[in-house]
Design a protein around this motif. Structure first.
Motif, PDB file in Angstrom:
ATOM      1  N   CYS A  95       0.885  -1.163   0.000  1.00 20.15           N
ATOM      2  CA  CYS A  95       0.000   0.000   0.000  1.00 20.15           C
ATOM      3  C   CYS A  95       0.921   1.210   0.000  1.00 20.15           C
ATOM      4  CB  CYS A  95      -0.913   0.000   1.218  1.00 20.15           C
ATOM      5  SG  CYS A  95      -1.960   1.473   1.347  1.00 20.15           S
ATOM      6  N   GLU A  96       0.794   2.069  -0.981  1.00 22.17           N
ATOM      7  CA  GLU A  96       1.716   3.180  -1.122  1.00 22.17           C
ATOM      8  C   GLU A  96       0.973   4.499  -1.234  1.00 22.17           C
ATOM      9  OE1 GLU A  96       4.299   2.493  -4.429  1.00 22.17           O
ATOM     10  OE2 GLU A  96       5.237   0.700  -3.536  1.00 22.17           O
ATOM     11  N   ILE A  97       1.701   5.570  -0.964  1.00 27.33           N
ATOM     12  CA  ILE A  97       1.171   6.914  -1.181  1.00 27.33           C
ATOM     13  C   ILE A  97       1.568   7.344  -2.589  1.00 27.33           C
ATOM     14  CG2 ILE A  97       1.329   9.323  -0.505  1.00 27.33           C
ATOM     15  CD1 ILE A  97       1.614   8.495   2.340  1.00 27.33           C
ATOM     16  N   VAL A  98       0.578   7.712  -3.385  1.00 28.53           N
ATOM     17  CA  VAL A  98       0.822   8.162  -4.759  1.00 28.53           C
ATOM     18  C   VAL A  98       0.163   9.523  -4.955  1.00 28.53           C
ATOM     19  CG1 VAL A  98       0.903   5.784  -5.605  1.00 28.53           C
ATOM     20  CG2 VAL A  98      -1.260   7.039  -5.687  1.00 28.53           C
ATOM     21  N   ARG A  99       0.616  10.217  -5.972  1.00 29.02           N
ATOM     22  CA  ARG A  99       0.013  11.511  -6.310  1.00 29.02           C
ATOM     23  C   ARG A  99      -0.787  11.395  -7.592  1.00 29.02           C
ATOM     24  NH1 ARG A  99       4.073  16.430  -6.402  1.00 29.02           N
ATOM     25  NH2 ARG A  99       2.095  17.395  -7.016  1.00 29.02           N
ATOM     26  N   PHE A 100      -1.926  12.052  -7.598  1.00 36.14           N
ATOM     27  CA  PHE A 100      -2.708  12.211  -8.824  1.00 36.14           C
ATOM     28  C   PHE A 100      -3.268  13.612  -8.789  1.00 36.14           C
ATOM     29  CE2 PHE A 100      -6.522  12.055 -11.441  1.00 36.14           C
ATOM     30  CZ  PHE A 100      -6.031  11.441 -12.588  1.00 36.14           C
ATOM     31  N   GLY A 101      -2.958  14.395  -9.815  1.00 40.33           N
ATOM     32  CA  GLY A 101      -3.339  15.797  -9.778  1.00 40.33           C
ATOM     33  C   GLY A 101      -2.596  16.483  -8.644  1.00 40.33           C
ATOM     34  N   ALA A 102      -3.321  17.215  -7.845  1.00 43.77           N
ATOM     35  CA  ALA A 102      -2.698  17.961  -6.741  1.00 43.77           C
ATOM     36  C   ALA A 102      -2.935  17.305  -5.397  1.00 43.77           C
ATOM     37  CB  ALA A 102      -3.246  19.396  -6.731  1.00 43.77           C
ATOM     38  N   GLN A 103      -3.248  15.997  -5.390  1.00 41.85           N
ATOM     39  CA  GLN A 103      -3.637  15.350  -4.145  1.00 41.85           C
ATOM     40  C   GLN A 103      -2.847  14.060  -3.927  1.00 41.85           C
ATOM     41  OE1 GLN A 103      -7.835  14.873  -1.781  1.00 41.85           O
ATOM     42  NE2 GLN A 103      -7.877  14.679  -3.976  1.00 41.85           N
ATOM     43  N   GLU A 104      -2.630  13.732  -2.644  1.00 40.69           N
ATOM     44  CA  GLU A 104      -1.991  12.479  -2.275  1.00 40.69           C
ATOM     45  C   GLU A 104      -3.056  11.437  -1.951  1.00 40.69           C
ATOM     46  OE1 GLU A 104       0.587  13.369   1.028  1.00 40.69           O
ATOM     47  OE2 GLU A 104       2.350  13.328  -0.284  1.00 40.69           O
ATOM     48  N   TYR A 105      -2.777  10.196  -2.351  1.00 40.75           N
ATOM     49  CA  TYR A 105      -3.713   9.096  -2.128  1.00 40.75           C
ATOM     50  C   TYR A 105      -2.975   7.894  -1.541  1.00 40.75           C
ATOM     51  CZ  TYR A 105      -6.880  11.454  -5.440  1.00 40.75           C
ATOM     52  OH  TYR A 105      -7.687  12.355  -6.089  1.00 40.75           O
ATOM     53  N   LEU A 106      -3.666   7.144  -0.709  1.00 38.17           N
ATOM     54  CA  LEU A 106      -3.244   5.775  -0.440  1.00 38.17           C
ATOM     55  C   LEU A 106      -3.725   4.942  -1.622  1.00 38.17           C
ATOM     56  CD1 LEU A 106      -4.125   5.012   3.296  1.00 38.17           C
ATOM     57  CD2 LEU A 106      -1.866   5.334   2.312  1.00 38.17           C
ATOM     58  N   ALA A 107      -2.881   4.062  -2.125  1.00 43.09           N
ATOM     59  CA  ALA A 107      -3.254   3.279  -3.304  1.00 43.09           C
ATOM     60  C   ALA A 107      -2.904   1.812  -3.100  1.00 43.09           C
ATOM     61  CB  ALA A 107      -2.552   3.816  -4.541  1.00 43.09           C
ATOM     62  N   ILE A 108      -3.777   0.951  -3.591  1.00 41.92           N
ATOM     63  CA  ILE A 108      -3.590  -0.505  -3.517  1.00 41.92           C
ATOM     64  C   ILE A 108      -4.017  -1.105  -4.844  1.00 41.92           C
ATOM     65  CG2 ILE A 108      -4.689  -2.590  -2.579  1.00 41.92           C
ATOM     66  CD1 ILE A 108      -4.461  -1.480   0.152  1.00 41.92           C
ATOM     67  N   THR A 109      -3.229  -2.044  -5.343  1.00 45.13           N
ATOM     68  CA  THR A 109      -3.544  -2.748  -6.583  1.00 45.13           C
ATOM     69  C   THR A 109      -3.622  -4.238  -6.294  1.00 45.13           C
ATOM     70  OG1 THR A 109      -2.273  -1.090  -7.810  1.00 45.13           O
ATOM     71  CG2 THR A 109      -2.893  -3.095  -8.997  1.00 45.13           C
ATOM     72  N   ARG A 110      -4.591  -4.902  -6.876  1.00 42.60           N
ATOM     73  CA  ARG A 110      -4.713  -6.352  -6.729  1.00 42.60           C
ATOM     74  C   ARG A 110      -4.931  -6.979  -8.108  1.00 42.60           C
ATOM     75  NH1 ARG A 110      -2.872  -5.327  -2.525  1.00 42.60           N
ATOM     76  NH2 ARG A 110      -3.679  -5.751  -0.419  1.00 42.60           N
ATOM     77  N   HIS A 111      -4.226  -8.072  -8.372  1.00 43.44           N
ATOM     78  CA  HIS A 111      -4.463  -8.806  -9.615  1.00 43.44           C
ATOM     79  C   HIS A 111      -5.504  -9.891  -9.376  1.00 43.44           C
ATOM     80  CE1 HIS A 111      -2.172 -12.241  -8.131  1.00 43.44           C
ATOM     81  NE2 HIS A 111      -1.215 -11.405  -7.773  1.00 43.44           N
ATOM     82  N   ALA A 112      -6.057 -10.427 -10.439  1.00 43.72           N
ATOM     83  CA  ALA A 112      -7.136 -11.406 -10.327  1.00 43.72           C
ATOM     84  C   ALA A 112      -6.635 -12.699  -9.702  1.00 43.72           C
ATOM     85  CB  ALA A 112      -7.736 -11.684 -11.702  1.00 43.72           C
ATOM     86  N   ALA A 113      -7.459 -13.282  -8.839  1.00 46.11           N
ATOM     87  CA  ALA A 113      -7.129 -14.586  -8.262  1.00 46.11           C
ATOM     88  C   ALA A 113      -7.419 -15.710  -9.245  1.00 46.11           C
ATOM     89  CB  ALA A 113      -7.925 -14.797  -6.972  1.00 46.11           C
ATOM     90  N   GLY A 114      -8.269 -15.398 -10.246  1.00 44.64           N
ATOM     91  CA  GLY A 114      -8.637 -16.416 -11.226  1.00 44.64           C
ATOM     92  C   GLY A 114      -9.823 -17.238 -10.771  1.00 44.64           C
TER      93      GLY A 114
END
Length: 859
Positions: free
Chosen positions: A280-299
């Protein structure tokens, strides 16, 4: 390592802790208390307090972050996995529909009508009528499988032969999709992107496959256009509530947004930073900071989907400010209290905090207790008033510190328990959603297969020949081979007599009449959209096990009404158990977390399925139905007792999916999904009982001679000693046992440079309920000016100053040989006897002499 306002902590916490309002609130309170500790110059307690404050704030931050990350990760995973499950069904649809005899026959007819020119003359009315019949068949299909927006049939050159949506005026496709569908060795083509067959619609998700003739020669291509954005909106709606600030996204391999739960916030087409699946990382989009999480498909059953990812972004400044206590307000207070007080529920670092706080408080109580002991009698300070005030201030600061620590630790525990409850509720919602979506397909399957032209033609006759039965059984067998969630598919006539089955092992059913309630219900259906479902009960069609059977009427091609029906026997045991297991939380090795299980039940509490072997279909779950949701789509969470353990339980009532159980569907079946996570062992009432604090009136302002009584707790009883007989209370440490000694002798400890024997007065008084080795405090007593011995105690109380007249002596002859008490004092405590026993050092020594013959008697 990072730093936040003099707290050293992990860098990932340092980046977000300033956004945690509850943590900041406790930091300010603890900082104020720290200043008081500094003023009192209690070096040992001050340093311990400072370290514990830091540990406490870090744990608050850890649990707050963990709760948020867990919720975000669950959403991201469900977003992609729910879509993949849906798309798996679509891959089966295209393969099956491409084999439809009506479609292949229409292509052959169109080739004949076209002649050498390759195009059907515009004035060929007979062909247009047949084309319209095929469109009607497409319409019937989409009316049932409403996940599709269009069905398109093309010849091998890309010419459009027929399509459902006649408003789109495209006569030919030059897209490579057509060639790929004709040549692929796979069972389907899955294509996402712009397509000339769907102009002006942007990127579309289309499934395609070739249509073949009787010899296996490709004669055309069939395309199914999936309602992709519509489906994602439904998935997002189940994941986010109106007050939720998180944005759920679907990303391709390059991080491009394919679908967004908030297109105004994070629009489709934008590119965002993907995050490693375990992070879980802090990323920027536009002028704002976000917590971000990515998950791939379990199938799902080997199908991994188009290679997309679930992604959740949450503005950091809104990430940690949910009120967790709301989840706990409706719970049973006694059960919740027992769970919150259970150490087994929490990790090592979290379990250590109450112990450290208790240690600090115990040291502080002991310091104040000893200070008050020293103030009594001839040990008074030069300025006793100041000393009393200082001790009072230390005691008051300790009480405030204890209250803050208890409240903050309770907050920590609330965060942990509420997180578990919310996870259970989320997973229960996932389980019932999977079930609803799966059974939606079953309702569609039976209705579509009932429209098979061969079935309708053969059942027009009063009796079906053996050849006709064999043909229908062959068709059913082909279908069952593609759709393996059924143990058998059955076609029966208007009398309920079986004429065909999909499984050769079930061929004995042919010619038999099925005597079950759902058969006449099927035959009474009056249109092709109708279907019926059996009760969930044992049936010979499923080896006398519990299941659902879905049925639809087969209608005459000549308008005579129902001529029979289709019954599809759902393989409920493995399918429902698999749905539940797929909804349960996993550990890092991928195994279901220990102590977790799920069940489907009906509204009466009868078990439909369980994720493991603890419950069988038809069993009663044995919990109060009053704690379960009553309305469609409603969800709750509770702490419940099952056997000897407390469990967190999340529950959700079925809400249906699309048309299934929807507003215009007459079928209603109140099924609930329940997910359980084991919390702790349930204790009996005696274990839960706590000793009320000692309340005894002080007489320092009353005329007459007074004395001070130092009170303490041993097991479940309060005792007192004259302060003149007490030296001080010390921490029990480095106890040396003596071989061959009795239970009353705990061991020797070094005090003031000399060994001092320590005893267990519980044993002396004949009460051994509390073990001495579980205690932490030794009260040092003096038999005379030079001879000391110790007794182990569980806690220290106040040191009230009482009038001697309140002291009621206990004569030796009345006390009996086991009594260590020499007097009684009335108290204001909520106890049955309302009396405090004041022990005597001489009587304790006498009792020891009787037991051990002076071997270890205080000198």
């Amino acid at each position: 390592m990072g730093h936040y306002k003099n707290i050293e902590l992990d860098e990932r916490l340092a980046a977000v802790i300033r956004h945690m309002n509850s943590v900041e609130e406790y930091r300010e309170i603890l900082q104020n208390l720290q200043s008081t500790w500094d003023n009192l110059t209690l070096l040992g307690q001050r340093q311990a307090f400072q370290q514990l404050s830091s540990d406490l704030l870090i744990q608050l931050a850890e649990e707050t972050l963990r709760k948020t990350v867990l919720e975000m990760g669950s959403k991201a995973q469900v977003a992609i996995d729910m879509l993949v499950r849906n798309l798996f069904e679509r891959t089966a649809d295209i393969g099956f529909l491409a084999t439809d005899a009506d479609i292949s026959n229409f292509i052959v007819l169109s080739e004949k009508a076209a002649g050498p020119s390759g195009e059907v003359p515009a004035g060929d009315e007979e062909f247009r009528k047949i084309q319209q019949i095929l469109r009607q068949r497409f319409s019937e299909y989409v009316a049932k499988y409403s996940v599709y927006s269009d069905i398109i049939l093309l010849d091998t050159s890309g010419q459009v032969l027929a399509r459902l949506d006649e408003t789109i005026m495209v006569s030919r496709s030059a897209d490579p999709l057509v060639e790929r569908a004709l040549k692929t060795r796979e069972a389907y083509i899955e294509n996402y992107g712009e397509l000339d067959l769907l102009p002006g619609q942007g990127a579309a998700l289309v499934y395609a496959y070739r249509v073949t003739d009787g010899s296996g020669q490709a004669i055309g291509v069939l395309c199914l256009s999936f309602r992709f954005q519509d489906e994602m909106e439904r998935i997002f709606a189940d994941l986010n509530s109106p007050e939720d600030w998180s944005v759920v996204l679907l990303l391709d391999e390059k991080g491009k947004v394919l679908a967004s739960s908030d297109a105004y916030h994070l629009p489709v087409g934008a590119t965002v930073q993907r995050v490693p699946s375990s992070a879980c990382e802090i990323v920027r989009f536009g002028a704002q900071e976000y917590l971000a999480i990515t998950r791939h498909a379990a199938g799902y059953q080997g199908y991994m989907g188009p290679g997309w990812h679930g992604h959740v972004m949450l503005p950091v400044h809104h990430a940690f400010n949910k009120d967790v206590s709301a989840v706990l307000k409706e719970l049973d207070g006694s059960a919740l209290a027992e769970v919150m007080n259970s150490a087994s529920l929490f990790g090592d670092a979290l379990r250590a905090i109450p112990k450290k706080a208790e240690h600090i408080q115990r040291d502080l109580n002991r310091s104040v207790w000893n200070g008050n002991v020293r103030q009594s009698g001839g040990k008074k300070a030069l300025n006793p008033s100041f000393a009393k005030i200082l001790l009072w201030e230390i005691s008051n600061t300790g009480a405030r510190t204890k209250e803050v620590f208890e409240r903050s630790i309770a907050n920590l525990h609330e965060t942990v328990v509420s997180s578990i409850l919310q996870e259970c509720q989320f997973l229960a919602s996932l389980a019932i959603d999977i079930m609803d979506r799966n059974l939606y397909e079953r309702a569609n399957d039976c209705r579509w297969w009932a429209l098979t032209s061969t079935f309708r033609e053969l059942l027009e006759n009063e009796s079906v020949t053996q050849g006709g039965q064999a043909l229908m059984s062959s068709i059913l067998g082909t279908i069952n081979g593609l759709y393996t969630v059924y143990t058998n598919l059955i076609v029966f006539d208007s009398q309920g007599r079986v004429v065909a089955v999909s499984q050769p092992t079930e061929s004995a059913l042919v010619g038999e009449t099925i005597e079950e309630e759902w058969i006449p219900q099927v035959l009474n259906i009056n249109d092709s959209q109708g279907y019926t479902v059996s009760d969930f009960s044992p049936t010979p069609l499923y080896a006398n096990r519990f299941t659902y059977i879905y049925g639809a009427a087969i209608f005459s091609l000549k308008g005579k009404g129902s001529v029979g029906g289709v019954g599809i026997v759902f393989d409920s045991e493995p399918q429902f158990a698999a749905m539940l297991r797929d909804s349960l939380p996993r550990d890092t090795s991928g195994k279901i977390r220990d102590g977790c299980f799920g069940v489907f039940i009906d509204e009466l509490g009868q078990v439909i399925a369980c994720s493991d072997e603890r419950y069988k279909p038809g069993d009663s779950l044995g919990i109060a139905l009053t704690c379960l949701p009553k309305n469609m789509g409603e969800a709750t969470s509770h702490v419940v007792r099952l056997g000897g353990h407390y469990f967190a339980m999340g529950a959700r009532m079925s809400a249906g999916y699309r048309e299934y159980k929807g507003e215009h569907d007459s079928y209603r079946n109140k099924v609930l999904a329940l997910v359980f996570m084991r919390l702790c062992e349930a204790q009996n009432e005696k274990t839960n009982q706590t000793l009320a604090p000692l309340a005894i009136r002080s007489d320092h302002s009353v005329e007459g001679q007074t004395l001070e009584i130092a009170t303490f707790r041993v097991g479940n009883r309060w005792f007192g000693l004259r302060t003149s007989q007490v030296v001080e209370a010390v921490e029990m440490c480095d106890m040396a046992a003596a071989p061959g000694s009795g239970k009353e002798f705990v061991g020797y400890m070094i005090y003031d440079g000399s060994p001092v024997p320590v005893y267990d007065i519980n044993v002396l008084s004949g009460d051994e309920e509390t073990q001495a080795d579980a205690r932490q405090i030794v009260v040092i007593l003096k038999k005379n000016e030079t001879d000391y011995f110790g007794i182990v105690v569980d806690g220290l109380g106040g040191i009230p100053e009482i009038n001697i007249s309140r002291l009621k002596p206990i004569p030796h002859v009345v006390a009996g040989q086991n009594s260590l008490g020499e007097a009684l004092v009335a108290t204001e405590s909520e106890r049955e006897d309302g009396l405090l026993i004041v022990l005597g050092v001489d009587r304790i020594a006498e009792r020891l002499a009787e037991l051990i013959g002076g071997a270890k008697e205080p000198n």
